[in-house]
Enzyme design. Structure first.
Site, PDB file in Angstrom:
ATOM      1  N   CYS A   1       0.848  -1.198   0.000  1.00 45.54           N
ATOM      2  CA  CYS A   1       0.000   0.000   0.000  1.00 45.54           C
ATOM      3  C   CYS A   1       0.878   1.241   0.000  1.00 45.54           C
ATOM      4  CB  CYS A   1      -0.955  -0.001   1.194  1.00 45.54           C
ATOM      5  SG  CYS A   1      -0.199   0.449   2.758  1.00 45.54           S
ATOM      6  N   GLU A   2       0.385   2.252  -0.688  1.00 50.96           N
ATOM      7  CA  GLU A   2       1.204   3.455  -0.806  1.00 50.96           C
ATOM      8  C   GLU A   2       1.123   4.326   0.446  1.00 50.96           C
ATOM      9  OE1 GLU A   2      -0.381   5.254  -4.369  1.00 50.96           O
ATOM     10  OE2 GLU A   2      -1.578   6.681  -3.217  1.00 50.96           O
ATOM     11  N   HIS A   3       0.257   3.990   1.386  1.00 52.06           N
ATOM     12  CA  HIS A   3       0.152   4.792   2.611  1.00 52.06           C
ATOM     13  C   HIS A   3       1.126   4.329   3.687  1.00 52.06           C
ATOM     14  CE1 HIS A   3      -4.100   5.202   0.920  1.00 52.06           C
ATOM     15  NE2 HIS A   3      -3.444   6.293   0.639  1.00 52.06           N
ATOM     16  N   HIS A   4       1.353   3.017   3.770  1.00 49.95           N
ATOM     17  CA  HIS A   4       2.238   2.489   4.820  1.00 49.95           C
ATOM     18  C   HIS A   4       3.374   1.632   4.263  1.00 49.95           C
ATOM     19  CE1 HIS A   4      -1.823   3.032   6.590  1.00 49.95           C
ATOM     20  NE2 HIS A   4      -1.138   3.501   7.619  1.00 49.95           N
TER      21      HIS A   4
ATOM     22  N   GLN B   1      -5.626  -0.049  -3.692  1.00 46.18           N
ATOM     23  CA  GLN B   1      -6.337  -1.120  -4.391  1.00 46.18           C
ATOM     24  C   GLN B   1      -7.262  -0.554  -5.470  1.00 46.18           C
ATOM     25  OE1 GLN B   1      -7.957  -4.205  -1.854  1.00 46.18           O
ATOM     26  NE2 GLN B   1      -9.573  -4.630  -3.346  1.00 46.18           N
TER      27      GLN B   1
ATOM     28  N   HIS C   1      -5.206  -6.103   3.565  1.00 48.20           N
ATOM     29  CA  HIS C   1      -4.177  -5.064   3.727  1.00 48.20           C
ATOM     30  C   HIS C   1      -3.527  -5.221   5.094  1.00 48.20           C
ATOM     31  CE1 HIS C   1      -5.526  -2.341   0.302  1.00 48.20           C
ATOM     32  NE2 HIS C   1      -6.361  -3.360   0.267  1.00 48.20           N
TER      33      HIS C   1
ATOM     34  N   CYS D   1      -1.655  -3.309   6.627  1.00 48.16           N
ATOM     35  CA  CYS D   1      -1.691  -2.085   7.450  1.00 48.16           C
ATOM     36  C   CYS D   1      -2.966  -2.048   8.294  1.00 48.16           C
ATOM     37  CB  CYS D   1      -1.558  -0.827   6.589  1.00 48.16           C
ATOM     38  SG  CYS D   1      -2.825  -0.637   5.336  1.00 48.16           S
TER      39      CYS D   1
HETATM   40 ZN   LIG Z   1      -1.850   1.110   4.219  1.00 48.97          ZN
END
Ligand SMILES: [Zn+2]
Length: 219
Positions: A100-103, A141, A169, A171
């Site tokens: 994931c590009e956030h975590h 996603q 996910h 995260c």
């Molecule tokens: Zn994430």
């Protein structure tokens, strides 16, 4: 002057496919991992961790290998002879690993791809490769679902494309809300799959799904 010229040359050498990005050297990337080890609370100079930065960077080369590839390349070799076949081509359960590009935490899941060919079909392994190119990048996603569908539509120009992605996910499962059983389902329906309820239902039925079970587009 000399220093600035040298810096320019280095910057040019390290420029990646994305012209705006200057790729750091391997040594710089490994130094960043050492910093993260210290941030986690450990000593990057203790024996067990000495080779860890090199291993992490080698793993990154694999996890993020999709940046160096053009997904369209995998679809260029298509088979024009379909022998009058005009039904849905469906590939189920394409396993993928992404981050994931956030975590930058692992996202593990499956993709189902369907399309309604207009003269051209593509080899099964090529579709799986296409999924991998997008998965081996930092992703959301929703974006990955749309990118896979958009690429198939642009290159094969079929009557319609349907993509469903189901993933867990890490995260969400290993940190934050710690919801271990939750998976996310996203979909993108284009052309006949978007416009014709019957075509869409045929696709969903082949996957054992019903309309209304999925978030996202018009499903
Ligand atoms: Zn994430």
């Amino acid at each position: 002057m000399a220093k600035s010229a040298k810096t320019k040359t280095m910057a040019k050498r390290r420029t990646t496919a994305n012209a705006k990005l200057v790729k750091p050297s391997r040594a710089e990337a490994e130094a960043a991992v050492r910093t993260l080890i210290r941030w986690a609370g450990d000593d990057p100079d203790r024996e067990g961790l000495l080779a860890t930065p090199a291993r992490v960077i080698a793993a990154y080369e694999e996890w993020y290998s999709g940046y160096g590839q053009n997904p369209r390349d995998y679809l260029q070799r298509t088979f024009e002879e379909v022998g009058g076949y005009d039904e849905i081509v469906l590939l189920r359960n394409i396993r993928f690993e992404s981050h994931c590009e956030h975590h930058m935490a692992p996202v593990l899941g499956r993709v189902h791809v369907g399309y309604l060919p207009r003269n051209r079909v593509v080899g099964i392994s090529k579709l799986a490769r296409l999924v991998d190119v997008y998965a081996k990048r930092m992703q959301t996603q929703e974006k990955m679902t749309a990118e896979i569908a958009g690429c198939l539509e642009a290159v094969l120009k079929p009557f319609g494309v349907a993509v469903i992605v189901e993933a867990a996910h890490q995260c969400m499962t290993t940190r934050g809300v710690h919801k271990t059983d939750v998976t996310m389902v996203t979909s993108r329906m284009l052309g006949a799959f978007r416009d014709q309820a019957q075509t869409r239902q045929e696709f969903l039925a082949a996957l054992g799904l019903r309309p209304g079970m999925i978030n996202g587009d018009v499903v």
